[in-house]
Scaffold this motif. Structure first.
Motif, PDB file in Angstrom:
ATOM      1  N   ARG A  25       2.907 -52.838 -31.592  1.00 15.09           N
ATOM      2  CA  ARG A  25       3.696 -52.664 -33.230  1.00 15.09           C
ATOM      3  C   ARG A  25       3.234 -51.329 -34.009  1.00 15.09           C
ATOM      4  NH1 ARG A  25       1.383 -57.645 -34.021  1.00 15.09           N
ATOM      5  NH2 ARG A  25      -0.548 -57.692 -35.759  1.00 15.09           N
ATOM      6  N   ASN A  26       1.737 -51.255 -32.693  1.00 16.57           N
ATOM      7  CA  ASN A  26       1.115 -50.272 -33.523  1.00 16.57           C
ATOM      8  C   ASN A  26       1.449 -48.692 -33.206  1.00 16.57           C
ATOM      9  OD1 ASN A  26       1.015 -51.249 -36.219  1.00 16.57           O
ATOM     10  ND2 ASN A  26      -1.455 -52.050 -35.276  1.00 16.57           N
ATOM     11  N   GLY A  27       2.014 -48.245 -32.644  1.00 16.54           N
ATOM     12  CA  GLY A  27       2.425 -47.646 -31.444  1.00 16.54           C
ATOM     13  C   GLY A  27       1.822 -47.700 -30.097  1.00 16.54           C
ATOM     14  N   CYS A  28       1.572 -46.578 -29.374  1.00 13.16           N
ATOM     15  CA  CYS A  28       0.587 -46.372 -27.975  1.00 13.16           C
ATOM     16  C   CYS A  28      -0.292 -46.189 -27.704  1.00 13.16           C
ATOM     17  CB  CYS A  28       2.238 -45.492 -27.565  1.00 13.16           C
ATOM     18  SG  CYS A  28       3.988 -45.450 -27.255  1.00 13.16           S
ATOM     19  N   ILE A  29      -0.906 -46.846 -26.894  1.00 16.54           N
ATOM     20  CA  ILE A  29      -2.403 -46.470 -26.542  1.00 16.54           C
ATOM     21  C   ILE A  29      -2.510 -46.499 -25.201  1.00 16.54           C
ATOM     22  CG2 ILE A  29      -4.596 -47.936 -26.774  1.00 16.54           C
ATOM     23  CD1 ILE A  29      -3.471 -49.489 -28.696  1.00 16.54           C
ATOM     24  N   ALA A  30      -3.108 -45.851 -24.871  1.00 19.36           N
ATOM     25  CA  ALA A  30      -3.212 -45.054 -23.750  1.00 19.36           C
ATOM     26  C   ALA A  30      -4.826 -45.521 -23.401  1.00 19.36           C
ATOM     27  CB  ALA A  30      -3.835 -43.331 -23.738  1.00 19.36           C
ATOM     28  N   VAL A  31      -4.649 -46.891 -21.877  1.00 17.62           N
ATOM     29  CA  VAL A  31      -5.083 -47.162 -20.981  1.00 17.62           C
ATOM     30  C   VAL A  31      -5.909 -46.480 -20.247  1.00 17.62           C
ATOM     31  CG1 VAL A  31      -6.700 -49.101 -20.482  1.00 17.62           C
ATOM     32  CG2 VAL A  31      -4.593 -49.543 -22.653  1.00 17.62           C
ATOM     33  N   PHE A  32      -7.302 -45.842 -19.786  1.00 11.99           N
ATOM     34  CA  PHE A  32      -7.973 -44.823 -18.814  1.00 11.99           C
ATOM     35  C   PHE A  32      -8.525 -45.772 -18.070  1.00 11.99           C
ATOM     36  CE2 PHE A  32      -6.976 -42.509 -22.998  1.00 11.99           C
ATOM     37  CZ  PHE A  32      -6.279 -41.462 -22.417  1.00 11.99           C
ATOM     38  N   ARG A  33      -8.750 -45.046 -16.704  1.00 10.46           N
ATOM     39  CA  ARG A  33      -9.771 -46.003 -16.202  1.00 10.46           C
ATOM     40  C   ARG A  33     -10.869 -44.979 -15.035  1.00 10.46           C
ATOM     41  NH1 ARG A  33      -7.897 -48.470  -9.900  1.00 10.46           N
ATOM     42  NH2 ARG A  33      -9.991 -49.301  -9.526  1.00 10.46           N
ATOM     43  N   THR A  34     -11.629 -44.227 -15.585  1.00  7.83           N
ATOM     44  CA  THR A  34     -12.006 -44.098 -14.835  1.00  7.83           C
ATOM     45  C   THR A  34     -12.866 -43.780 -13.320  1.00  7.83           C
ATOM     46  OG1 THR A  34     -14.242 -45.221 -14.835  1.00  7.83           O
ATOM     47  CG2 THR A  34     -14.602 -43.879 -16.876  1.00  7.83           C
ATOM     48  N   ALA A  35     -13.180 -42.667 -13.077  1.00  7.89           N
ATOM     49  CA  ALA A  35     -13.613 -42.593 -11.317  1.00  7.89           C
ATOM     50  C   ALA A  35     -14.496 -43.992 -10.575  1.00  7.89           C
ATOM     51  CB  ALA A  35     -14.719 -41.901 -10.912  1.00  7.89           C
ATOM     52  N   GLU A  36     -15.802 -44.531 -12.061  1.00 11.13           N
ATOM     53  CA  GLU A  36     -15.750 -45.915 -11.882  1.00 11.13           C
ATOM     54  C   GLU A  36     -15.618 -47.149 -12.197  1.00 11.13           C
ATOM     55  OE1 GLU A  36     -17.336 -42.794 -13.568  1.00 11.13           O
ATOM     56  OE2 GLU A  36     -17.464 -42.014 -11.237  1.00 11.13           O
ATOM     57  N   ASP A  37     -14.898 -47.389 -12.437  1.00 11.64           N
ATOM     58  CA  ASP A  37     -13.631 -48.646 -13.031  1.00 11.64           C
ATOM     59  C   ASP A  37     -14.063 -49.178 -14.126  1.00 11.64           C
ATOM     60  OD1 ASP A  37     -12.188 -48.054 -10.381  1.00 11.64           O
ATOM     61  OD2 ASP A  37     -13.955 -49.733  -9.447  1.00 11.64           O
ATOM     62  N   GLU A  38     -14.465 -47.896 -15.016  1.00 12.11           N
ATOM     63  CA  GLU A  38     -14.824 -48.334 -16.556  1.00 12.11           C
ATOM     64  C   GLU A  38     -13.373 -48.721 -17.032  1.00 12.11           C
ATOM     65  OE1 GLU A  38     -19.003 -46.926 -17.996  1.00 12.11           O
ATOM     66  OE2 GLU A  38     -17.827 -45.425 -16.644  1.00 12.11           O
ATOM     67  N   VAL A  39     -12.599 -48.658 -18.072  1.00 14.69           N
ATOM     68  CA  VAL A  39     -11.832 -49.176 -18.819  1.00 14.69           C
ATOM     69  C   VAL A  39     -12.023 -48.391 -20.302  1.00 14.69           C
ATOM     70  CG1 VAL A  39     -10.720 -50.193 -17.252  1.00 14.69           C
ATOM     71  CG2 VAL A  39     -11.525 -51.453 -19.123  1.00 14.69           C
ATOM     72  N   PHE A  40     -11.106 -47.503 -20.658  1.00 13.50           N
ATOM     73  CA  PHE A  40     -11.110 -47.441 -22.627  1.00 13.50           C
ATOM     74  C   PHE A  40     -10.271 -47.092 -23.153  1.00 13.50           C
ATOM     75  CE2 PHE A  40     -14.825 -45.178 -20.061  1.00 13.50           C
ATOM     76  CZ  PHE A  40     -15.850 -45.705 -21.007  1.00 13.50           C
ATOM     77  N   ALA A  41      -9.538 -47.837 -24.185  1.00 17.19           N
ATOM     78  CA  ALA A  41      -8.028 -46.834 -25.314  1.00 17.19           C
ATOM     79  C   ALA A  41      -8.711 -46.291 -26.429  1.00 17.19           C
ATOM     80  CB  ALA A  41      -7.807 -48.878 -24.695  1.00 17.19           C
TER      81      ALA A  41
END
Length: 107
Positions: A25-41
């Motif tokens: 509801r507050n906009g779009c969030i990009a959820v990233f996955r690194t080559a080491e399977d870490e996630v960030f938003a």
């Protein structure tokens, strides 16, 4: 898990060194996955020209904006190098092969 976590989906649905967009509801969030399977938003909009960070190049724990090559640290959302800017970040985690965002932080 503590906090107000919401399921985004399987980690396998996010390509390594890629991203998936989650609409809130507050906009779009990009959820990233690194080559080491870490996630960030991060918010999916570069503060420079509004470029979609989810379409950027993920390298290490950074993403390069596809429009003007600004580089952002996935941990802090801060632009690196000579560029000045920052995008909001959101708590993200992987548990049991599933990606979760802390929606309590989304407001």
């Amino acid at each position: 898990m503590t906090g107000t976590w919401t399921l985004v989906g399987p980690l396998a649905d996010i390509p390594r060194q890629g991203a998936r967009v989650v609409k809130t509801r507050n906009g779009c969030i990009a959820v990233f996955r690194t080559a080491e399977d870490e996630v960030f938003a991060l918010n999916d909009s570069c503060p420079h020209k509004g470029g979609p960070l989810s379409e950027g190049i993920v390298h290490g724990t950074s993403v390069t904006c596809p429009l003007h090559a600004w580089v952002f640290d996935l941990n802090s959302g801060t632009a690196q190098g000579a560029d000045v800017g920052q995008v909001p970040t959101w708590p993200a985690r992987v548990e049991g092969g599933q990606v979760y965002l802390d929606i309590g932080q989304l407001g």
